[in-house]
Design an enzyme around this catalytic site. Structure first.
Site: not given
Ligand code: NAP
Length: 256
Positions: A14, A16, A62, A88, A140, A154, A156, A158, A187
């Protein structure tokens, strides 16, 4: 403190976008050789190009163990092994449980929890050969600590990552591999921006530090868990949330 990441081989799923891209950038800035994994190959390659410093993008899903085994092999061939996996990749579509379908549940658990298992399982053969094997999960606050309507699946997933970690860290300790998790609050990422301005404003107001987190805030916490200096820390979590979980009521914030 974290100079120990120089020339280490790091895989970020993840990577990108969002938090994963932030983690990849922080590790690349620390001298690591970073492989970014995402389903969209072009976006993975674009993120790697933007980060520079030898970062490389690869396509991988993944939810598919074979994909992750192929990615792990390619990353190890390219960079001479794997020292650090940052598992991630994750999704957070909202659906209240009364309307949630079984397929929606499976998609979130399949990506966030099973995808985490696939990523770790695929990288373990290489991490075992490292003298500093590290797994850093992105969990998370939502699930393990807090709740939010629409995110029962979600939450569950995490919480499940932490349950997975508690046994994985024991099983992998004999290889010197540590397994730890960062627990982000809210974030600013592409994914979070999709929830809309109102969500972002209300969230920022509910955080004692009065701002959403940056992806680098999470990258630096991940870097600590991956460092040589954290070699005796395993099965642990760090909450990076600007104090969000602490106020016991709106009044607690108002009186501050
Ligand atoms: P995001 O901006 O939507 O980015 C998600 C990333 O995961 C992208 O690179 C996406 O690329 C990749 N991805 C999604 N499904 C995938 C799959 N099946 N296989 C491989 N790659 C996959 O999300 P984010 O906010 O950065 O969140 C990243 C992580 O942090 C997640 O685990 C999320 O639960 C956690 N998190 C985020 C926050 C927040 O506030 N943002 C808070 C707590 C936890 P592709 O779509 O090209 O696959």
């Amino acid at each position: 403190m974290t100079s120990s990441l120089k020339d280490r081989s790091v895989v970020v799923t993840g990577g990108s976008k969002g938090i994963g891209k932030g983690i990849a950038r922080v590790f690349a800035n620390a001298g690591a050789k970073v492989v970014i994994v995402a389903r969209n190959r072009d976006q993975a390659a674009a993120a790697a190009k933007e980060i520079g410093q030898g970062a490389h993008g690869m396509a991988g899903d993944v939810t598919n163990l074979r994909d992750m085994e192929a990615v792990a092999k390619a990353a190890a061939d390219r960079n001479g092994g794997i020292d650090v996996l940052c598992a991630n990749a994750g999704i957070f579509p909202q659906a209240k449980l009364e309307e949630m379908t079984s397929e929606q549940w499976d998609e979130v658990i399949g990506t966030n929890l099973k995808g985490c298992f696939h990523s770790v399982k695929a990288c373990v053969p290489y991490l075992k050969s490292s003298d500093q094997g590290r797994v850093v999960l992105t969990s998370s606050i939502t699930g393990p600590v807090t709740g939010f309507p629409g995110w029962s699946h979600y939450g569950a997933s995490k919480s499940g990552q932490l349950g997975f970690m508690h046994t994985a860290c024991i099983e992998l300790a004999k290889y010197g591999i540590t397994v730890n998790a960062v627990m982000p609050g809210n974030i600013i990422t592409e994914g979070l921006a999709g929830l809309g301005d109102d969500y972002l404003k209300t969230m920022a107001a509910s955080i004692p530090l009065k701002r959403l987190g940056t992806v680098e805030d999470i990258g630096h916490a991940a870097l600590y868990f991956a460092s040589k200096e954290a070699g005796y820390v395993t099965g642990q979590t760090i909450i990076v949330d600007g104090g969000q979980i602490l106020p016991e009521s709106l009044e607690a914030l108002a009186q501050a």
